[in-house]
Design a protein around this motif. Structure first.
Motif, PDB file in Angstrom:
ATOM      1  N   GLY A  59      44.590 -59.378 -53.085  1.00  0.00           N
ATOM      2  CA  GLY A  59      45.390 -60.482 -52.578  1.00  0.00           C
ATOM      3  C   GLY A  59      45.193 -60.766 -51.100  1.00  0.00           C
ATOM      4  N   GLY A  60      44.351 -59.976 -50.449  1.00  0.00           N
ATOM      5  CA  GLY A  60      44.183 -60.135 -49.004  1.00  0.00           C
ATOM      6  C   GLY A  60      42.833 -60.676 -48.619  1.00  0.00           C
ATOM      7  N   GLU A  61      42.564 -60.571 -47.365  1.00  0.00           N
ATOM      8  CA  GLU A  61      41.327 -61.091 -46.789  1.00  0.00           C
ATOM      9  C   GLU A  61      40.434 -59.952 -46.307  1.00  0.00           C
ATOM     10  N   ILE A  62      40.548 -58.812 -46.934  1.00  0.00           N
ATOM     11  CA  ILE A  62      39.797 -57.639 -46.485  1.00  0.00           C
ATOM     12  C   ILE A  62      38.381 -57.681 -47.031  1.00  0.00           C
ATOM     13  N   ASP A  63      37.430 -57.404 -46.165  1.00  0.00           N
ATOM     14  CA  ASP A  63      36.022 -57.347 -46.523  1.00  0.00           C
ATOM     15  C   ASP A  63      35.836 -56.487 -47.778  1.00  0.00           C
ATOM     16  N   GLU A  64      34.993 -56.955 -48.691  1.00  0.00           N
ATOM     17  CA  GLU A  64      34.826 -56.276 -49.988  1.00  0.00           C
ATOM     18  C   GLU A  64      34.355 -54.830 -49.842  1.00  0.00           C
ATOM     19  N   GLU A  65      33.440 -54.569 -48.937  1.00  0.00           N
ATOM     20  CA  GLU A  65      32.935 -53.201 -48.758  1.00  0.00           C
ATOM     21  C   GLU A  65      34.037 -52.281 -48.225  1.00  0.00           C
ATOM     22  N   ILE A  66      34.809 -52.770 -47.272  1.00  0.00           N
ATOM     23  CA  ILE A  66      35.919 -51.983 -46.750  1.00  0.00           C
ATOM     24  C   ILE A  66      36.978 -51.794 -47.834  1.00  0.00           C
ATOM     25  N   ALA A  67      37.253 -52.835 -48.604  1.00  0.00           N
ATOM     26  CA  ALA A  67      38.231 -52.739 -49.686  1.00  0.00           C
ATOM     27  C   ALA A  67      37.834 -51.659 -50.689  1.00  0.00           C
ATOM     28  N   GLU A  68      36.565 -51.605 -51.049  1.00  0.00           N
ATOM     29  CA  GLU A  68      36.105 -50.571 -51.988  1.00  0.00           C
ATOM     30  C   GLU A  68      36.243 -49.181 -51.380  1.00  0.00           C
ATOM     31  N   SER A  69      35.965 -49.050 -50.084  1.00  0.00           N
ATOM     32  CA  SER A  69      36.131 -47.760 -49.408  1.00  0.00           C
ATOM     33  C   SER A  69      37.590 -47.342 -49.411  1.00  0.00           C
ATOM     34  N   ILE A  70      38.491 -48.275 -49.116  1.00  0.00           N
ATOM     35  CA  ILE A  70      39.924 -47.980 -49.112  1.00  0.00           C
ATOM     36  C   ILE A  70      40.370 -47.509 -50.489  1.00  0.00           C
ATOM     37  N   LEU A  71      39.976 -48.222 -51.508  1.00  0.00           N
ATOM     38  CA  LEU A  71      40.367 -47.865 -52.868  1.00  0.00           C
ATOM     39  C   LEU A  71      39.876 -46.460 -53.231  1.00  0.00           C
ATOM     40  N   LEU A  72      38.649 -46.161 -52.892  1.00  0.00           N
ATOM     41  CA  LEU A  72      38.079 -44.851 -53.215  1.00  0.00           C
ATOM     42  C   LEU A  72      38.770 -43.720 -52.455  1.00  0.00           C
ATOM     43  N   VAL A  73      39.014 -43.890 -51.166  1.00  0.00           N
ATOM     44  CA  VAL A  73      39.617 -42.791 -50.407  1.00  0.00           C
ATOM     45  C   VAL A  73      41.104 -42.609 -50.736  1.00  0.00           C
ATOM     46  N   VAL A  74      41.801 -43.692 -51.084  1.00  0.00           N
ATOM     47  CA  VAL A  74      43.178 -43.536 -51.540  1.00  0.00           C
ATOM     48  C   VAL A  74      43.192 -42.732 -52.831  1.00  0.00           C
ATOM     49  N   ASP A  75      42.286 -43.057 -53.736  1.00  0.00           N
ATOM     50  CA  ASP A  75      42.176 -42.323 -54.991  1.00  0.00           C
ATOM     51  C   ASP A  75      41.928 -40.832 -54.714  1.00  0.00           C
ATOM     52  N   GLU A  76      41.010 -40.538 -53.801  1.00  0.00           N
ATOM     53  CA  GLU A  76      40.686 -39.142 -53.468  1.00  0.00           C
ATOM     54  C   GLU A  76      41.887 -38.417 -52.854  1.00  0.00           C
ATOM     55  N   ALA A  77      42.544 -39.058 -51.889  1.00  0.00           N
ATOM     56  CA  ALA A  77      43.666 -38.410 -51.205  1.00  0.00           C
ATOM     57  C   ALA A  77      44.834 -38.167 -52.160  1.00  0.00           C
ATOM     58  N   VAL A  78      45.144 -39.129 -53.015  1.00  0.00           N
ATOM     59  CA  VAL A  78      46.242 -38.966 -53.963  1.00  0.00           C
ATOM     60  C   VAL A  78      45.882 -37.914 -55.013  1.00  0.00           C
ATOM     61  N   THR A  79      44.649 -37.940 -55.491  1.00  0.00           N
ATOM     62  CA  THR A  79      44.203 -36.927 -56.456  1.00  0.00           C
ATOM     63  C   THR A  79      44.311 -35.531 -55.856  1.00  0.00           C
ATOM     64  N   ASN A  80      43.890 -35.368 -54.594  1.00  0.00           N
ATOM     65  CA  ASN A  80      44.008 -34.060 -53.939  1.00  0.00           C
ATOM     66  C   ASN A  80      45.453 -33.597 -53.897  1.00  0.00           C
ATOM     67  N   ALA A  81      46.367 -34.493 -53.563  1.00  0.00           N
ATOM     68  CA  ALA A  81      47.783 -34.124 -53.505  1.00  0.00           C
ATOM     69  C   ALA A  81      48.282 -33.686 -54.878  1.00  0.00           C
ATOM     70  N   VAL A  82      47.979 -34.461 -55.895  1.00  0.00           N
ATOM     71  CA  VAL A  82      48.463 -34.167 -57.247  1.00  0.00           C
ATOM     72  C   VAL A  82      47.857 -32.870 -57.780  1.00  0.00           C
ATOM     73  N   GLU A  83      46.545 -32.708 -57.628  1.00  0.00           N
ATOM     74  CA  GLU A  83      45.873 -31.553 -58.239  1.00  0.00           C
ATOM     75  C   GLU A  83      45.985 -30.267 -57.434  1.00  0.00           C
ATOM     76  N   HIS A  84      46.033 -30.383 -56.106  1.00  0.00           N
ATOM     77  CA  HIS A  84      45.944 -29.172 -55.291  1.00  0.00           C
ATOM     78  C   HIS A  84      47.224 -28.822 -54.549  1.00  0.00           C
ATOM     79  N   ALA A  85      47.914 -29.790 -53.981  1.00  0.00           N
ATOM     80  CA  ALA A  85      49.090 -29.490 -53.167  1.00  0.00           C
ATOM     81  C   ALA A  85      50.340 -29.269 -54.008  1.00  0.00           C
ATOM     82  N   CYS A  86      50.371 -29.848 -55.189  1.00  0.00           N
ATOM     83  CA  CYS A  86      51.609 -29.849 -55.972  1.00  0.00           C
ATOM     84  C   CYS A  86      51.435 -29.406 -57.421  1.00  0.00           C
ATOM     85  N   PRO A  87      50.550 -28.498 -57.743  1.00  0.00           N
ATOM     86  CA  PRO A  87      50.364 -28.200 -59.170  1.00  0.00           C
ATOM     87  C   PRO A  87      51.437 -27.315 -59.786  1.00  0.00           C
ATOM     88  N   ASP A  88      52.140 -26.533 -58.980  1.00  0.00           N
ATOM     89  CA  ASP A  88      53.053 -25.538 -59.543  1.00  0.00           C
ATOM     90  C   ASP A  88      54.531 -25.816 -59.308  1.00  0.00           C
TER      91      ASP A  88
END
Length: 160
Positions: A59-88
């Motif tokens: 919905g924004g005006e963010i450059d496509e390459e930057i947008a893809e980078s943002i999406l990928l790193v958010v996915d990585e950071a959230v996955t790390n939190a779910v799988e590693h910081a909070c598993p137990d």
């Protein structure tokens, strides 16, 4: 894990290359256009944040390459939190993404109230932190007794 172990583990948090990010999104700012959400740290949270960030980026005006980078790193950071910081135990993941309050660029913050765990041998996985450091123009990881915060920012916001 007692308090001493949590602090010791936090000391092992990696630093990312380059200078740390400054100037964060301000959801309270008039006309703010971004994402601010908090969910339990469960596997479905990764998908929920990915969809929410994708909708914001589309919905924004963010450059496509930057947008893809943002999406990928958010996915990585959230996955790390779910799988590693909070598993137990029960904990939460918070996401704030939007234009930087000081102007120019976008920034993303992913935080959890879990426990930092030092990196082991990554094997076939475990390269999310390196990916974050490469794809964000600036990034930092802060780990302490209250959890871990990953901060990332990019200078360019519009295609052109």
């Amino acid at each position: 894990m007692d308090r001493r172990e949590r602090v010791s583990a936090a000391d092992d948090a990696p630093s990312t290359e380059g200078p740390a990010c400054v100037c964060w999104p301000d959801p309270g700012q008039a006309g703010w256009n971004g994402v601010q959400e908090r969910h339990d740290a469960v596997p479905d949270t990764v998908r929920a944040f990915r969809r929410r960030v994708r909708a914001w980026l589309d919905g924004g005006e963010i450059d496509e390459e930057i947008a893809e980078s943002i999406l990928l790193v958010v996915d990585e950071a959230v996955t790390n939190a779910v799988e590693h910081a909070c598993p137990d135990w029960d904990c939460a993941v918070r996401l704030v993404a939007g234009p930087r309050a000081c102007g120019g660029g976008v920034s993303v913050l992913v935080s959890d109230n879990g426990v930092w765990k030092p990196r082991g041998d990554p094997g076939f996985r475990g390269r999310g932190i390196d990916l974050i450091g490469r794809l964000a123009q600036r990034s930092s990881i802060e780990a302490g007794e209250q959890g871990t915060t990953v901060r990332m920012c990019w200078p360019v916001t519009s295609e052109g």
